[in-house]
Design an enzyme around this catalytic site. Structure first.
Site, short mmCIF file in Angstrom:
data_model
loop_
_atom_site.label_atom_id
_atom_site.label_comp_id
_atom_site.label_asym_id
_atom_site.label_seq_id
_atom_site.Cartn_x
_atom_site.Cartn_y
_atom_site.Cartn_z
N ASP A 170 35.78 35.72 42.08
CA ASP A 170 34.54 35.14 42.60
C ASP A 170 34.79 33.64 42.75
O ASP A 170 34.76 32.91 41.76
CB ASP A 170 33.37 35.36 41.63
N LYS A 180 27.97 39.65 50.02
CA LYS A 180 27.19 40.11 48.86
C LYS A 180 25.81 39.43 48.87
O LYS A 180 25.66 38.34 49.45
CB LYS A 180 27.95 39.86 47.56
N HIS A 181 24.79 40.09 48.31
CA HIS A 181 24.70 41.33 47.54
C HIS A 181 23.75 42.27 48.29
O HIS A 181 22.53 42.07 48.21
CB HIS A 181 24.16 41.08 46.13
N HIS A 215 22.12 40.94 35.88
CA HIS A 215 23.05 40.89 34.75
C HIS A 215 22.35 41.32 33.45
O HIS A 215 22.96 41.94 32.58
CB HIS A 215 23.59 39.48 34.54
N ASP A 261 28.72 45.92 42.59
CA ASP A 261 28.69 44.85 41.61
C ASP A 261 29.05 45.48 40.25
O ASP A 261 29.16 46.70 40.12
CB ASP A 261 27.31 44.20 41.58
#
Length: 317
Positions: free
Chosen positions: A65, A168-169, A181, A251
Site C-alpha cells: 500500500d 479501491k475500495h 478495520h 481487502d
C-alpha cells in the site's frame, strides 16, 4: 504478471524471512506477500527480502500500500509523495497542473517501487471524498469526473513503469463514516444512490482493465452480505457495471467488518465465501494483531487458521 485465482496474499514479520516463513511460502495457495513499514529498513534490504521470497516461488506477487501522504510504507530512500487530497485541491485551481502532478506521482512511485521488486501497488484510492477518518487525505475529490481524470494520470504513471495499480475500495468507501478495520460497516443506500460512487470504478476499469479491491461494507438494501463475500455484488451486479468481470482482490479478511460478521464460522469458511462470491485473490494479514507480528508468529497463525483447515474445500487454479 500472472494473477492466480483463489490465492491468498499474506504478510511476513520482519525485514528477513524466517525459516518457518520460507517453508510456509512453498504452499500453493499463497499467491502474494504484502509488505508493510515493519518490513522496510532501506532499499538494499528490501531488494534482498523480495529476492528471498521470489527464490522460493517466482510467481508470488509482491504487493504494497504505497499511496502517498499518510499511507506510504517505504520512506527512507524513497520520494515522499503528496496525498491524493492535496492533488485534488490543486485541481480546483489549476486542472492541467494537477494532471501533471498526478501523473508524476504515479510515475515516481512506480519507478521507485519497481526498482526494489514490487509487482502490484494497492493504489489509487478512487472513493469519493467524505468525512471518514479512514479516508482522511487519501481521496482526490467528491467529484467523480475529477477522480477519473486524476486517477487516470496516476495509473498511467504506474503502467509506464510496469507496476500494476489497483482501484479501491469498491463500490465506494465514501458511503460510510465507519472504519471496516474495527467495526461492522453498513450503508442503507439504494442501488441508484450509489451511482456516483460506482462511476469512477466503472470508468477506470473499462479504460485500464486493472484489478479492483473490494470493500467490506454491507449495503443491506442490495445484499445482506459484505461486498467482499457477496455474489450479488461480485458475480451479478459486476456484469452490469463493467464491460467484463474484473479481477477482484479482497481487502484484508482479518478486518472486523468481516471477522465480526462471521464470528461463528471458521477462517477457511470465510475464505471460501470470498472466492465463491467472485474474488480472485484474498488478502489475509496479522496487521490487526501486532502481538503476533512482534512474536514472529504470523506463519503459525496462517498455518493453523488457513493452511491446515480443510483447504481441500478450496479449488486452486
Amino acid at each position: 504478471m500472472k494473477i492466480s485465482s483463489n490465492s491468498i496474499i499474506i504478510n511476513v514479520d520482519s525485514t528477513i524471512l524466517s525459516k518457518e516463513e520460507c517453508k510456509l511460502l512453498e504452499n500453493e495457495i499463497i499467491g502474494g506477500v504484502i509488505l508493510f513499514d515493519h518490513n522496510y529498513e532501506h532499499v538494499e534490504q528490501t531488494i534482498s527480502l523480495i529476492d528471498s521470497i521470489k527464490s522460493i516461488n517466482n510467481n508470488i506477487l509482491i504487493a504494497v500500500d504505497h499511496e502517498g501522504g499518510r499511507v506510504q510504507r517505504f520512506r527512507e530512500e524513497f520520494t515522499l509523495l503528496p496525498s491524493f487530497e492535496s492533488i485534488g485541491s490543486i485541481y480546483l485551481d489549476d486542472q492541467d497542473l494537477a494532471d501533471e502532478i498526478a501523473y508524476y506521482c504515479g510515475y515516481i512511485s512506480g519507478f521507485e517501487l519497481k526498482r526494489v521488486g514490487i509487482d502490484i501497488n494497492f493504489s489509487p484510492v478512487v472513493d469519493l471524498s467524505s468525512e471518514s477518518n479512514v479516508l482522511n487525505s487519501r481521496t482526490f475529490s467528491r467529484n467523480p469526473e475529477a477522480i477519473f481524470r486524476l486517477a487516470s494520470r496516476y495509473i498511467m504513471g504506474h503502467i509506464d513503469n510496469g507496476i500494476m495499480p489497483v482501484l479501491k475500495h469498491f463500490p465506494g468507501h465514501g458511503t460510510v463514516l465507519s472504519d471496516t478495520h474495527t467495526t461492522i460497516s453498513e450503508c442503507n443506500f439504494e442501488y441508484d444512490e450509489l451511482s456516483p460512487h460506482v462511476e469512477p470504478f466503472k470508468e477506470l476499469y473499462n479504460k485500464f482493465k486493472i484489478p479492483i479491491m473490494t470493500s467490506h461494507i454491507t449495503y443491506g438494501k442490495i445484499s445482506s452480505e459484505p461486498v467482499t463475500v457477496s455474489p450479488k455484488w461480485l458475480s451479478e451486479l459486476s456484469k452490469t457495471i463493467f464491460d467484463q468481470k474484473p479481477i477482484f482482490i479482497s481487502d484484508d479478511l482479518e478486518m472486523s467488518a468481516i471477522s465480526k460478521n462471521f464470528e461463528k464460522e471458521s477462517k477457511v469458511d470465510i475464505l471460501n465465501k470470498t472466492f465463491n462470491a467472485g474474488c480472485n485473490l484474498a488478502i489475509i494479514t496479522t496487521m490487526q494483531n501486532k502481538e503476533i507480528i512482534n512474536s514472529n508468529e504470523s506463519y503459525y497463525y496462517f498455518q493453523k487458521q488457513y493452511i491446515d483447515q480443510s483447504l481441500s474445500l478450496i479449488h486452486i487454479s
